[in-house]
Design an enzyme around this catalytic site. Structure first.
Site, PDB file in Angstrom:
ATOM      1  N   ASP A  33     -59.715  24.600 -43.424  1.00 35.29           N
ATOM      2  CA  ASP A  33     -59.061  23.314 -43.652  1.00 35.29           C
ATOM      3  C   ASP A  33     -60.013  22.323 -44.320  1.00 35.29           C
ATOM      4  OD1 ASP A  33     -56.992  23.238 -40.627  1.00 35.29           O
ATOM      5  OD2 ASP A  33     -56.827  24.335 -42.503  1.00 35.29           O
ATOM      6  N   TYR A  36     -60.333  23.094 -47.976  1.00 38.11           N
ATOM      7  CA  TYR A  36     -59.123  22.642 -48.665  1.00 38.11           C
ATOM      8  C   TYR A  36     -59.158  21.123 -48.855  1.00 38.11           C
ATOM      9  CZ  TYR A  36     -54.228  21.727 -49.715  1.00 38.11           C
ATOM     10  OH  TYR A  36     -53.076  21.299 -50.311  1.00 38.11           O
ATOM     11  N   ASP A  37     -59.533  20.416 -47.802  1.00 41.70           N
ATOM     12  CA  ASP A  37     -59.573  18.949 -47.873  1.00 41.70           C
ATOM     13  C   ASP A  37     -60.559  18.474 -48.937  1.00 41.70           C
ATOM     14  OD1 ASP A  37     -57.679  18.725 -45.917  1.00 41.70           O
ATOM     15  OD2 ASP A  37     -59.116  18.396 -44.292  1.00 41.70           O
ATOM     16  N   LEU A  83     -19.656  28.972 -47.830  1.00 44.22           N
ATOM     17  CA  LEU A  83     -19.199  30.345 -47.645  1.00 44.22           C
ATOM     18  C   LEU A  83     -17.995  30.411 -46.720  1.00 44.22           C
ATOM     19  CD1 LEU A  83     -22.640  32.138 -47.136  1.00 44.22           C
ATOM     20  CD2 LEU A  83     -21.283  32.019 -49.237  1.00 44.22           C
ATOM     21  N   GLU A 113     -28.485  38.960 -45.271  1.00 46.99           N
ATOM     22  CA  GLU A 113     -29.530  37.975 -45.015  1.00 46.99           C
ATOM     23  C   GLU A 113     -29.247  37.228 -43.715  1.00 46.99           C
ATOM     24  OE1 GLU A 113     -29.634  36.918 -49.814  1.00 46.99           O
ATOM     25  OE2 GLU A 113     -29.228  35.343 -48.345  1.00 46.99           O
ATOM     26  N   LYS A 115     -28.661  34.033 -41.648  1.00 46.16           N
ATOM     27  CA  LYS A 115     -28.085  32.737 -42.026  1.00 46.16           C
ATOM     28  C   LYS A 115     -28.893  31.636 -41.322  1.00 46.16           C
ATOM     29  CE  LYS A 115     -23.735  30.224 -42.407  1.00 46.16           C
ATOM     30  NZ  LYS A 115     -24.223  28.979 -41.790  1.00 46.16           N
ATOM     31  N   ASP A 117     -30.117  28.212 -40.000  1.00 44.97           N
ATOM     32  CA  ASP A 117     -29.360  27.033 -39.562  1.00 44.97           C
ATOM     33  C   ASP A 117     -30.130  25.772 -39.941  1.00 44.97           C
ATOM     34  OD1 ASP A 117     -27.308  25.639 -38.448  1.00 44.97           O
ATOM     35  OD2 ASP A 117     -27.877  25.986 -36.367  1.00 44.97           O
ATOM     36  N   ARG A 136     -26.611  19.870 -50.832  1.00 45.63           N
ATOM     37  CA  ARG A 136     -25.356  20.474 -51.273  1.00 45.63           C
ATOM     38  C   ARG A 136     -24.313  19.394 -51.569  1.00 45.63           C
ATOM     39  NH1 ARG A 136     -23.039  25.350 -49.820  1.00 45.63           N
ATOM     40  NH2 ARG A 136     -24.329  25.540 -47.953  1.00 45.63           N
ATOM     41  N   GLU A 174     -32.549  27.085 -48.071  1.00 44.50           N
ATOM     42  CA  GLU A 174     -32.321  26.320 -46.852  1.00 44.50           C
ATOM     43  C   GLU A 174     -33.626  25.688 -46.395  1.00 44.50           C
ATOM     44  OE1 GLU A 174     -28.779  25.843 -44.292  1.00 44.50           O
ATOM     45  OE2 GLU A 174     -29.145  26.951 -46.156  1.00 44.50           O
ATOM     46  N   TYR A 226     -32.934  31.828 -51.373  1.00 47.21           N
ATOM     47  CA  TYR A 226     -32.099  33.026 -51.391  1.00 47.21           C
ATOM     48  C   TYR A 226     -31.065  33.063 -52.510  1.00 47.21           C
ATOM     49  CZ  TYR A 226     -29.340  29.577 -48.797  1.00 47.21           C
ATOM     50  OH  TYR A 226     -28.708  28.429 -48.396  1.00 47.21           O
ATOM     51  N   LYS A 290     -23.806  39.580 -49.160  1.00 44.85           N
ATOM     52  CA  LYS A 290     -23.610  39.275 -50.575  1.00 44.85           C
ATOM     53  C   LYS A 290     -23.524  40.580 -51.365  1.00 44.85           C
ATOM     54  CE  LYS A 290     -26.339  35.005 -50.301  1.00 44.85           C
ATOM     55  NZ  LYS A 290     -27.574  34.317 -50.746  1.00 44.85           N
ATOM     56  N   LYS A 314     -20.522  34.733 -38.551  1.00 42.92           N
ATOM     57  CA  LYS A 314     -20.995  33.730 -37.599  1.00 42.92           C
ATOM     58  C   LYS A 314     -21.051  34.331 -36.200  1.00 42.92           C
ATOM     59  CE  LYS A 314     -21.606  29.926 -38.506  1.00 42.92           C
ATOM     60  NZ  LYS A 314     -20.742  28.784 -38.759  1.00 42.92           N
ATOM     61  N   CYS A 409     -32.213   0.217 -10.686  1.00 40.37           N
ATOM     62  CA  CYS A 409     -33.103   1.345 -10.967  1.00 40.37           C
ATOM     63  C   CYS A 409     -33.257   2.208  -9.724  1.00 40.37           C
ATOM     64  CB  CYS A 409     -34.475   0.824 -11.413  1.00 40.37           C
ATOM     65  SG  CYS A 409     -35.719   2.121 -11.565  1.00 40.37           S
ATOM     66  N   CYS A 412     -37.054   1.710  -8.343  1.00 38.65           N
ATOM     67  CA  CYS A 412     -37.645   0.459  -7.840  1.00 38.65           C
ATOM     68  C   CYS A 412     -36.614  -0.589  -7.436  1.00 38.65           C
ATOM     69  CB  CYS A 412     -38.599  -0.132  -8.878  1.00 38.65           C
ATOM     70  SG  CYS A 412     -37.760  -0.817 -10.328  1.00 38.65           S
ATOM     71  N   CYS A 427     -34.810   0.362 -17.173  1.00 32.31           N
ATOM     72  CA  CYS A 427     -35.426  -0.413 -16.102  1.00 32.31           C
ATOM     73  C   CYS A 427     -36.454  -1.325 -16.758  1.00 32.31           C
ATOM     74  CB  CYS A 427     -36.111   0.501 -15.090  1.00 32.31           C
ATOM     75  SG  CYS A 427     -37.155  -0.396 -13.919  1.00 32.31           S
ATOM     76  N   CYS A 432     -42.591  -0.486 -12.342  1.00 28.72           N
ATOM     77  CA  CYS A 432     -41.710   0.466 -11.658  1.00 28.72           C
ATOM     78  C   CYS A 432     -42.497   1.732 -11.329  1.00 28.72           C
ATOM     79  CB  CYS A 432     -40.530   0.808 -12.562  1.00 28.72           C
ATOM     80  SG  CYS A 432     -39.501   2.153 -11.943  1.00 28.72           S
TER      81      CYS A 432
END
Length: 672
Positions: A33, A36-37, A83, A113, A115, A117, A136, A174, A226, A290, A314, A409, A412, A427, A432
Site C-alpha cells: 500500500d 502504491y501511495d 429481464l 450467470e 444474478k 443483486d 438503467r 452491476e 456481463y 442467455k 429468481k 425511556c 432512565c 431519550c 441515561c
C-alpha cells in the site's frame, strides 16, 4: 524537460491502473500500500504542477469530483432492457421451448450467470477511455452518475491495451455492495443515528446516487460486468467471447459463469445455487440464462420490455412463520429507541436460527400492521438481515395488542422525544445509563481508543458499583477498587490501567470519534483532524467554517456545534485533557514563504479553480480556512464574493484582488 514530465506522468498512470487491476480485480497485489501511495502522490504532484497533464481517466480522479447540483440524463444508445422472470423449472423449460421454436435448426447453448443483486449500470468507453456512466433508469434514459462511478475501484478508467481500444464500446454490468461492507456501513449509520439501509441492493443504489462522489468513494462498492450495448470496432460472435473480451479489457467478470449445452444443464446449475448462495460474499437473487450465439440473439429480438434471448431465474424468497412473542425496546448510544421483535419459536432461515429481528421504528410496525402475539412472516433481507415482512391478521385470536413506543425511556425514565422530520424516538438524557453503557463500549472500541479489557461485563460492574458516571471517570479508577471487583484481581486491574494509559496516546481524531458525536464517524473524524490542529480549535469553530470543509455537511456541522455547546460535554473533554489524553496532532503544513499565514477564499477567480488557489497557498506553507476571523491574514476576493468579504472589511482583514493575490504568490516564490 516538458517531454520528460509528460512521459513520467503517462508511465505513472499506466503503473497505477495496473496495480489497481491487480488489487481490485485479481485480488493479487504485487506492491505494498505504501508503494502504491508513493506512486499516486508523485502523479498528484506532477498534475498539480502541470495542470495540462491531468486527464479524465487519471487514477487521481477516483477521489471524486465536486458535488453535482443534480444528475443529468443519459439516453442509452441501445435500450437497457430488464429481464423477464422465471420462478420454477417448468417456466425455464417454457423459455427454452420458445427459443427453439424461433431458432429452428440452430444450435442453442446457454451462458448461465449469477444474478447479482445490485444496481444495473451502463459504461461508455471511447478509444479505450471511460467517458460516461449511467443507471438503467427506464431502459431508454438513465441518470448520469459518471463522477460516482469513477470512484469504484474495480472499474478501469482505461481499457487494458491487450483488449484493444475500440472507437466506442458500451458495456453493461452491476454495481453491488459486498455483504460485509453492507453490515459495516449499517453499523456506522446506526452509531451516527442515521436510517439503516434495508439490504445491500438498496445501499448500493443509494451510494451511487450520492450528490457528493466522495461519499460514494467511501462505500466499498464493487462490480461485475456481463453485457454489451452499442459498439464500434468490436464484433464478438458469442456471449462467451464477449465475456472473454471484458476480462482482457480489465473488467471484473464473475468467476461462477458457466456454459450449458442445453436447458437441463442450465436448470441443474441454477438449482445448485439455491442453497450455496449463502456462501457468497456478495448478494445474489437468482441466475440469468442467455443464449450464447449473438447472431441468434439478434434474430430472436426483444419484446417491448425484455429480450427474448435471456431470462432471470429468481430464487423463491426463503421465509418462515412464527409467533411474535414480544417487542422489546433498547436504547442506543445516541439515545435512539429501537424496537426488536422476539420470536417464539425461533425460525430457521438461510442456514441460521433467527430468534429476533429489528423492527426499526413505530411507523414501520404500524404500516405493516404488526401486533404483539401475531403470527408473522419472517425473511432475511438480501440473505443477511432478518426482517418481519408481514403479519397474518386472518389468524388472530383477539388477544393480540397494538404496539406503541413507550413515553418514558425504559432505561432512565426520561420523557421520550421525537424531533420534527424524524421517525426515531429518542431519550434526551445524556446521562441515561443505557446510553452511558453504549457510550463506554464505543469509547473503548478498537476503532476508537482501543482500551483492551473494557468489555460489556466490566462496564456493567463499574456502573453497578457506581465507580464511573461518564467516560472521563475511567481515568480516575484506582488499582485497589478494581481489584475488589468480582473475578477481577490485581493482575487484571494492572492490565486495565495499562490499557487506559496506552489509550491516552491515540491520535486525536480517534478521541473525537470516541466521544460518540452524532454523525461523526471515523471517516468524518479524520477529515476534521486534517483541518484543525487540535480538539479545542474544532470546538471553537462555527457552522460556516465547518461546512466549508469537503465532506462536512450541515447535519454534521450542526451536530458538532450543538455537542460542544453543551456544558457537560465540554466539562467531560476538559477532564479528559486533564487526565492526559492526546488533544492535538502535528499539522503537516509545508514550510515556506507563507508559513503562519491564514487565507480565506471567496468568489470566483478567473485564473484559478478554488482547489488550485488553495494548492498554491499550501505549496508556499500557508493555510486556507473556510471562515473569516481576526486570526485571518488575507481574504482573496474574486467575482461575486459572498458575505466573507463584508466580514473581512468589518474586522479590518486585508482583502486581495485576484491580481494582488497573483503578485503575492510570485513575490513569495521569488523570496523562496
Amino acid at each position: 524537460m516538458a517531454e520528460d514530465v509528460t512521459a513520467r506522468a503517462a508511465q505513472l498512470r499506466r503503473q497505477l491502473e495496473y496495480h489497481n487491476w491487480r488489487y481490485y480485480v485479481l485480488d493479487d497485489p504485487v506492491i505494498t500500500d505504501s508503494q502504491y501511495d508513493r506512486l499516486l502522490r508523485e502523479l498528484m504532484r506532477l498534475e498539480e504542477e502541470h495542470p495540462e497533464l491531468k486527464t479524465p481517466d487519471s487514477p487521481t480522479q477516483r477521489v471524486g469530483g465536486a458535488p453535482r447540483p443534480e444528475f443529468g440524463t443519459v439516453v442509452h444508445r441501445v435500450p437497457l432492457f430488464s429481464l423477464a422472470n422465471a420462478y420454477n423449472e417448468e417456466e425455464l423449460r417454457d423459455f427454452d421451448r420458445r427459443i427453439r421454436d424461433l431458432a429452428g435448426d440452430a444450435k442453442v447453448e446457454y451462458v448461465v450467470e449469477l444474478k447479482i443483486d445490485g444496481l444495473a449500470v451502463s459504461l461508455t468507453y471511447e478509444n479505450g477511455v471511460f467517458v460516461q456512466g449511467a443507471t438503467r433508469g427506464d431502459g431508454v434514459t438513465g441518470e448520469d452518475i459518471t463522477a460516482n462511478l469513477r470512484t469504484v475501484r474495480s472499474l478501469p478508467l482505461r481499457l487494458h491495451p491487450e483488449a484493444g481500444a475500440p472507437p466506442l464500446v458500451e458495456v453493461r454490468g452491476e454495481v453491488f455492495m459486498p455483504k460485509q461492507a453492507f453490515l459495516e456501513l449499517n453499523a456506522r449509520r446506526e452509531e451516527e443515528g442515521e436510517p439503516l439501509f434495508a439490504n445491500p441492493r438498496n445501499a448500493a443504489a443509494g451510494s451511487l446516487r450520492q450528490l457528493d462522489p466522495k461519499v460514494t468513494a467511501a462505500r466499498s462498492l464493487d462490480t461485475f460486468l456481463y453485457g454489451l450495448g452499442a459498439a464500434e470496432g468490436l464484433e464478438p460472435a458469442t456471449h462467451w467471447e464477449l465475456l472473454e473480451f471484458l476480462r482482457r479489457a480489465g473488467f471484473k467478470v464473475n468467476p461462477h459463469i458457466r456454459m450449458a449445452a442445453n436447458i437441463e444443464e442450465a436448470i441443474a446449475y441454477c438449482l445448485s445455487w439455491r442453497e450455496r448462495r449463502a456462501e457468497l460474499p456478495y448478494p445474489i437473487d437468482g441466475l440469468v440464462l442467455k443464449v450464447n450465439s449473438l447472431e441468434l440473439q439478434r434474430a430472436l429480438g426483444t419484446t417491448a420490455k425484455s429480450p427474448r434471448w435471456a431470462i432471470a431465474y429468481k430464487f423463491p424468497a426463503e421465509q418462515g412463520e412464527t409467533r411474535l412473542k414480544e417487542i422489546i425496546v433498547s436504547v442506543g448510544r445516541t439515545g435512539v429507541l429501537t424496537p426488536t421483535a422476539v420470536f417464539d419459536p425461533p425460525v430457521h432461515l438461510a442456514g441460521t436460527t433467527v430468534s429476533r429481528a429489528a423492527l426499526h421504528n413505530e411507523e414501520i410496525i404500524h404500516a405493516r400492521d404488526i401486533r404483539v402475539g401475531d403470527i408473522v412472516l419472517v425473511e432475511k433481507a438480501g440473505d443477511i438481515i432478518p426482517e418481519v415482512v408481514a403479519s397474518r391478521p386472518e389468524r388472530r385470536t383477539g388477544k393480540e395488542t397494538v404496539f406503541h413506543m413507550p413515553q418514558k425511556c425504559p432505561a432512565c425514565g426520561a420523557e421520550v422525544v421525537r424531533l420534527p422530520g424524524e421517525v426515531a424516538h429518542r431519550c434526551p438524557n445524556v446521562s441515561c445509563p443505557a446510553r452511558l453503557r453504549e457510550s463506554l463500549l464505543h469509547f473503548g472500541s478498537r476503532a476508537a481508543l482501543d482500551i483492551d479489557g473494557l468489555g460489556p461485563a466490566l462496564i456493567n460492574l463499574l456502573l453497578e458499583r457506581g465507580l464511573i458516571k461518564d467516560v472521563a471517570d475511567l481515568y480516575h479508577l484506582q488499582a485497589e477498587e478494581l481489584a475488589e471487583l468480582p473475578r477481577f484481581g490485581a493482575k487484571s486491574a494492572a492490565n486495565l490501567l495499562a490499557a487506559l494509559a496506552a489509550s491516552k496516546t491515540r491520535s486525536w481524531d480517534r478521541l473525537l470519534y470516541a466521544l460518540g458525536i452524532r454523525y461523526v464517524g471515523a471517516t468524518v473524524a479524520k477529515t476534521l483532524a486534517a483541518h484543525f490542529p487540535d480538539l479545542r480549535s474544532l470546538m471553537a469553530a462555527g457552522r460556516e467554517e465547518l461546512t466549508a470543509i469537503p465532506g462536512v455537511g450541515e447535519k454534521v456541522a450542526a451536530s458538532l456545534v450543538d455537542f460542544f455547546a453543551e456544558p457537560r460535554n465540554r466539562e467531560t473533554i476538559e477532564r479528559l485533557a486533564a487526565a492526559g489524553l492526546n488533544m492535538s496532532g502535528r499539522r503537516r503544513e509545508r514550510a515556506g514563504p507563507l508559513s503562519g499565514k491564514t487565507f480565506v477564499l471567496t468568489g470566483t477567480l478567473a485564473g484559478f479553480t478554488r482547489s488550485e488557489a488553495q494548492a498554491a497557498i499550501e505549496e508556499r506553507g500557508g493555510r486556507v480556512t473556510g471562515s473569516v476571523s481576526r486570526a485571518t491574514d488575507y481574504v482573496v476576493a474574486g467575482e461575486k464574493p459572498g458575505s466573507k468579504l463584508d466580514k473581512a472589511r468589518a474586522l479590518g482583514v486585508p482583502v486581495l484582488s485576484e491580481e494582488e493575490f497573483k503578485k503575492l504568490l510570485e513575490e513569495r516564490l521569488v523570496q523562496a
